[in-house]
Motif scaffolding. Structure first.
Motif, PDB file in Angstrom:
ATOM      1  N   LEU A 174       4.371   3.822  85.379  1.00 27.93           N
ATOM      2  CA  LEU A 174       4.586   4.224  83.980  1.00 27.93           C
ATOM      3  C   LEU A 174       4.751   5.473  83.563  1.00 27.93           C
ATOM      4  CD1 LEU A 174       5.571   2.778  81.416  1.00 27.93           C
ATOM      5  CD2 LEU A 174       3.158   2.719  80.729  1.00 27.93           C
ATOM      6  N   PRO A 176       5.332   7.456  80.269  1.00 28.46           N
ATOM      7  CA  PRO A 176       5.304   7.276  78.819  1.00 28.46           C
ATOM      8  C   PRO A 176       6.865   8.120  78.173  1.00 28.46           C
ATOM      9  CG  PRO A 176       3.280   7.727  79.207  1.00 28.46           C
ATOM     10  CD  PRO A 176       3.961   8.103  80.486  1.00 28.46           C
ATOM     11  N   HIS A 179      12.080   6.244  78.385  1.00 29.21           N
ATOM     12  CA  HIS A 179      12.587   5.347  77.403  1.00 29.21           C
ATOM     13  C   HIS A 179      12.703   3.851  78.093  1.00 29.21           C
ATOM     14  CE1 HIS A 179      13.847   2.945  74.006  1.00 29.21           C
ATOM     15  NE2 HIS A 179      15.216   2.308  75.017  1.00 29.21           N
ATOM     16  N   MET A 182       9.486   2.644  79.441  1.00 30.02           N
ATOM     17  CA  MET A 182       8.717   1.840  78.456  1.00 30.02           C
ATOM     18  C   MET A 182       9.077   0.563  77.979  1.00 30.02           C
ATOM     19  SD  MET A 182       5.678   3.470  77.723  1.00 30.02           S
ATOM     20  CE  MET A 182       5.509   3.126  76.157  1.00 30.02           C
ATOM     21  N   ARG A 186       6.985  -3.012  77.957  1.00 30.44           N
ATOM     22  CA  ARG A 186       7.056  -4.012  76.829  1.00 30.44           C
ATOM     23  C   ARG A 186       7.322  -5.166  77.083  1.00 30.44           C
ATOM     24  NH1 ARG A 186       9.413   0.846  74.313  1.00 30.44           N
ATOM     25  NH2 ARG A 186       7.719   2.026  73.195  1.00 30.44           N
TER      26      ARG A 186
END
Length: 247
Positions: A174, A176, A179, A182, A186
Motif C-alpha cells: 500500500l 497512501p 489513489h 487506496m 478500502r
C-alpha cells in the motif's frame, strides 16, 4: 455517453476481478487449514472460545455414537444371558423334580429363581429400547441441526480469514499517496467487515446451539434413565432411606 459506458465496463471488469480474488484467498485459506500450516496466532487466539465450544460439540457427537453402540451390545448380551439362565433354570427344575431328597427341592427352588431372573432381565429391554430410540432421535435431529450450523460457520470463518490474508497482502504494497491502491485497500477492508459480520453471527449461533445441545442431552438422559433405574429396583441410598424411615 461513451464515458459513462467506459466507466460501466470498467466497474463490471473490476467486480469480476474482485470476485476472482475473493475465491483465490478463500482457497488459499482452505489449503492452509487442510495442510495444517501455522496461522496468525492472534487470529487463532480470538477464536479460542469458539474452538472450546466445538470441542464440546464433537465430544457430544462422539459419545452419543458410542452410547448407541454400547446399548446395542448390552441388549444382545442381556438376551444371551437371559436365554442361558432360562435353560439352566429349566434343567434344574427338571432334575429336581426327579430327586426326592432335600437336594432336589433346592434344585427346584434355584431353577425357579433362575427362570424368574431371566424374565426380569428381559424386561430391561423395554427401557433400553426407549433409551436407544431417544438417543438416536437426539442424534438425527439436534446434533445434525447443530452440525449444519457448524459447517456454515466454518465456511464463513474460512472466508473471513481469507479476507484477512487478502487485506494483509494488499497492505504490504500500500502506498497512501496512490489513489488506486487506496481504493483497492478500502474495497478489501469492506470485504473483511462483511465477512466478519457474517462469521460473528454464525459464531454466536454455534455457541448458543452447543450450550443448548449439552443441556438437552443432560435432560434427556436424566429423564430416560429414571425409567431404566426403576426397572433395576431401588438404589442403595433409596434402600437406606426406606430402612431409616421404618419404625
Amino acid at each position: 455517453m461513451s464515458d459513462y459506458l467506459d466507466r460501466f465496463i470498467q466497474s463490471q471488469d473490476s467486480s469480476v476481478v474482485n470476485k476472482f480474488q475473493q475465491k483465490y484467498w478463500k482457497t488459499k485459506q482452505t489449503l492452509i487449514k487442510v495442510t495444517g500450516k501455522k496461522e496468525d496466532e492472534h487470529v487463532v487466539a480470538s477464536d479460542a472460545d469458539l474452538d472450546a465450544k466445538l470441542e464440546v460439540f464433537h465430544s457430544i457427537q462422539r459419545t452419543c455414537m458410542e452410547l448407541l453402540k454400547v446399548i446395542e451390545q448390552y441388549q444382545r448380551r442381556i438376551c444371551l444371558l437371559s436365554q442361558e439362565e432360562n435353560e439352566l433354570g429349566r434343567f434344574l427344575r427338571s432334575q429336581g423334580s426327579q430327586d426326592k431328597t432335600r437336594a432336589g427341592k433346592i434344585m427346584q427352588a434355584t431353577g425357579k429363581a433362575l427362570c424368574f431372573s431371566s424374565q426380569q432381565r428381559l424386561a430391561l429391554r423395554n427401557p433400553l429400547c426407549r433409551l436407544y430410540q431417544e438417543v438416536e432421535t437426539f442424534r438425527y435431529r439436534a446434533i445434525s441441526d447443530t452440525w449444519l450450523t457448524v459447517n456454515r460457520m466454518e465456511q464463513s470463518r474460512t472466508e473471513y480469514r481469507g479476507a484477512l490474508l487478502w487485506m494483509k497482502d494488499v497492505s504490504q504494497e500500500l502506498d497512501p499517496d496512490t489513489h488506486k491502491q487506496m481504493e483497492k485497500f478500502r474495497k478489501v477492508q469492506a470485504q473483511v467487515r462483511t465477512t466478519k459480520t457474517s462469521f460473528d453471527k454464525l459464531k454466536n449461533d454455534v455457541c448458543q446451539k452447543v450450550d443448548l445441545l449439552g443441556a438437552s442431552r443432560c435432560n434427556l438422559l436424566s429423564h430416560v434413565l429414571t425409567t431404566y433405574q426403576q426397572f433395576l429396583g431401588p438404589t442403595p441410598n433409596q434402600q437406606k432411606t426406606k430402612q431409616t424411615s421404618m419404625p
